[in-house]
Design a protein around this motif. Sequence first.
Motif, PDB file in Angstrom:
ATOM      1  N   SER A   1      40.886  73.560 -32.807  1.00 47.72           N
ATOM      2  CA  SER A   1      39.523  73.592 -33.321  1.00 47.72           C
ATOM      3  C   SER A   1      38.664  74.318 -32.293  1.00 47.72           C
ATOM      4  CB  SER A   1      38.990  72.170 -33.538  1.00 47.72           C
ATOM      5  OG  SER A   1      39.758  71.489 -34.509  1.00 47.72           O
TER       6      SER A   1
ATOM      7  N   ASP B   1      34.819  76.278 -31.129  1.00 46.14           N
ATOM      8  CA  ASP B   1      33.439  76.733 -31.225  1.00 46.14           C
ATOM      9  C   ASP B   1      33.424  78.107 -30.577  1.00 46.14           C
ATOM     10  OD1 ASP B   1      32.562  74.437 -32.423  1.00 46.14           O
ATOM     11  OD2 ASP B   1      31.652  73.585 -30.618  1.00 46.14           O
TER      12      ASP B   1
ATOM     13  N   HIS C   1      31.978  78.176 -36.017  1.00 51.63           N
ATOM     14  CA  HIS C   1      33.089  77.237 -35.912  1.00 51.63           C
ATOM     15  C   HIS C   1      34.327  77.857 -36.559  1.00 51.63           C
ATOM     16  CE1 HIS C   1      30.103  74.343 -34.662  1.00 51.63           C
ATOM     17  NE2 HIS C   1      29.419  74.581 -35.769  1.00 51.63           N
TER      18      HIS C   1
ATOM     19  N   SER D   1      35.459  78.317 -27.290  1.00 50.86           N
ATOM     20  CA  SER D   1      35.562  77.060 -26.556  1.00 50.86           C
ATOM     21  C   SER D   1      36.419  76.124 -27.399  1.00 50.86           C
ATOM     22  CB  SER D   1      34.172  76.458 -26.325  1.00 50.86           C
ATOM     23  OG  SER D   1      34.281  75.164 -25.753  1.00 50.86           O
ATOM     24  N   THR D   2      37.504  75.609 -26.835  1.00 49.83           N
ATOM     25  CA  THR D   2      38.400  74.724 -27.587  1.00 49.83           C
ATOM     26  C   THR D   2      37.826  73.313 -27.615  1.00 49.83           C
ATOM     27  OG1 THR D   2      40.306  76.022 -26.856  1.00 49.83           O
ATOM     28  CG2 THR D   2      40.756  73.849 -27.788  1.00 49.83           C
ATOM     29  N   THR D   3      37.627  72.784 -28.821  1.00 48.87           N
ATOM     30  CA  THR D   3      37.082  71.430 -28.961  1.00 48.87           C
ATOM     31  C   THR D   3      38.139  70.416 -29.403  1.00 48.87           C
ATOM     32  OG1 THR D   3      36.412  71.868 -31.259  1.00 48.87           O
ATOM     33  CG2 THR D   3      34.805  72.351 -29.521  1.00 48.87           C
ATOM     34  N   GLY D   4      39.327  70.881 -29.789  1.00 48.39           N
ATOM     35  CA  GLY D   4      40.392  69.963 -30.183  1.00 48.39           C
ATOM     36  C   GLY D   4      41.716  70.692 -30.322  1.00 48.39           C
TER      37      GLY D   4
ATOM     38  N   ASN E   1      40.699  65.564 -28.770  1.00 49.07           N
ATOM     39  CA  ASN E   1      39.343  66.083 -28.657  1.00 49.07           C
ATOM     40  C   ASN E   1      39.055  66.500 -27.227  1.00 49.07           C
ATOM     41  OD1 ASN E   1      38.600  65.662 -31.393  1.00 49.07           O
ATOM     42  ND2 ASN E   1      38.406  63.472 -30.949  1.00 49.07           N
TER      43      ASN E   1
ATOM     44  N   PRO F   1      36.053  68.026 -24.438  1.00 48.98           N
ATOM     45  CA  PRO F   1      34.594  68.078 -24.263  1.00 48.98           C
ATOM     46  C   PRO F   1      34.067  69.482 -24.444  1.00 48.98           C
ATOM     47  CG  PRO F   1      35.681  67.896 -22.144  1.00 48.98           C
ATOM     48  CD  PRO F   1      36.757  67.719 -23.181  1.00 48.98           C
ATOM     49  N   ARG F   2      32.891  69.607 -25.052  1.00 49.74           N
ATOM     50  CA  ARG F   2      32.232  70.896 -25.170  1.00 49.74           C
ATOM     51  C   ARG F   2      31.551  71.239 -23.851  1.00 49.74           C
ATOM     52  NH1 ARG F   2      32.126  68.826 -30.269  1.00 49.74           N
ATOM     53  NH2 ARG F   2      32.378  70.303 -31.988  1.00 49.74           N
TER      54      ARG F   2
ATOM     55  N   ASP G   1      28.425  66.006 -23.759  1.00 51.18           N
ATOM     56  CA  ASP G   1      27.800  65.505 -24.963  1.00 51.18           C
ATOM     57  C   ASP G   1      26.312  65.278 -24.729  1.00 51.18           C
ATOM     58  OD1 ASP G   1      30.218  65.482 -26.260  1.00 51.18           O
ATOM     59  OD2 ASP G   1      30.692  63.436 -25.590  1.00 51.18           O
TER      60      ASP G   1
END
Length: 209
Positions: A102, A104, A114, A154-157, A177, A179-180, A184
């Motif tokens: 996943s 961003d 996304h 940016s890898t979010t998952g 998951n 972290p962005r 957070d």
Amino acid sequence: MRHKNSLELYQYWTSKCAGRPAPSRTDIEPGDIRTLLPHIFICELVDEDQLTFRLAGTGLCSLYGRELKSCRFGEMWLDSGMRNANRTGVAVASGATPAVLSLDALSHSGRVLHAEMLLLPVLGPTGAHDRLIGLTSVFEPPYWIGHDPLAGFSTTGIRFLEQTKQSLFLGNRPEINLPRPGGDVPRAPAMPAKRKIGHLTVLDGGRTD
């Protein structure tokens, strides 16, 4: 997997495995997946710990506003995520374990989109586990693609897929998951309930004895 393109390519890749951990690169017929070709890329493991693009579809190149062939796989990510992205790609290519990421993505002007990336191992000409075929699918493609190049993903998952234990929705392993960038956003504390008594405002809470 959440995007229909990812599922379509995964099902095609599975049909070409024929009981093997991964199909050969020569088993993949471009005509069979012609509608996905603009979003597909193939990477080669040139060193033990480095992937480079052998080819990249026009849809993926348009996201970055440049040709990606011969570039390093990790260059698609922001600086903070390059190392982990490359390690994930190397693990897929050399270990024959598919993965779904996943993502961003941040454009140079600060816009965000996304996306989902599917990474599938394929065998090279010698039969070695040294290549992967990938697919990048953007959710709700914005109008500015092709005009405002991406600065990076940016890898979010991350989810690794076990071929022998696939459920109907390919959810046999939970997504990890990540972290962005920037962490957070903290939530504001809940405000206590209040009520009016005459000309006074009373806030619930405090001592109860």
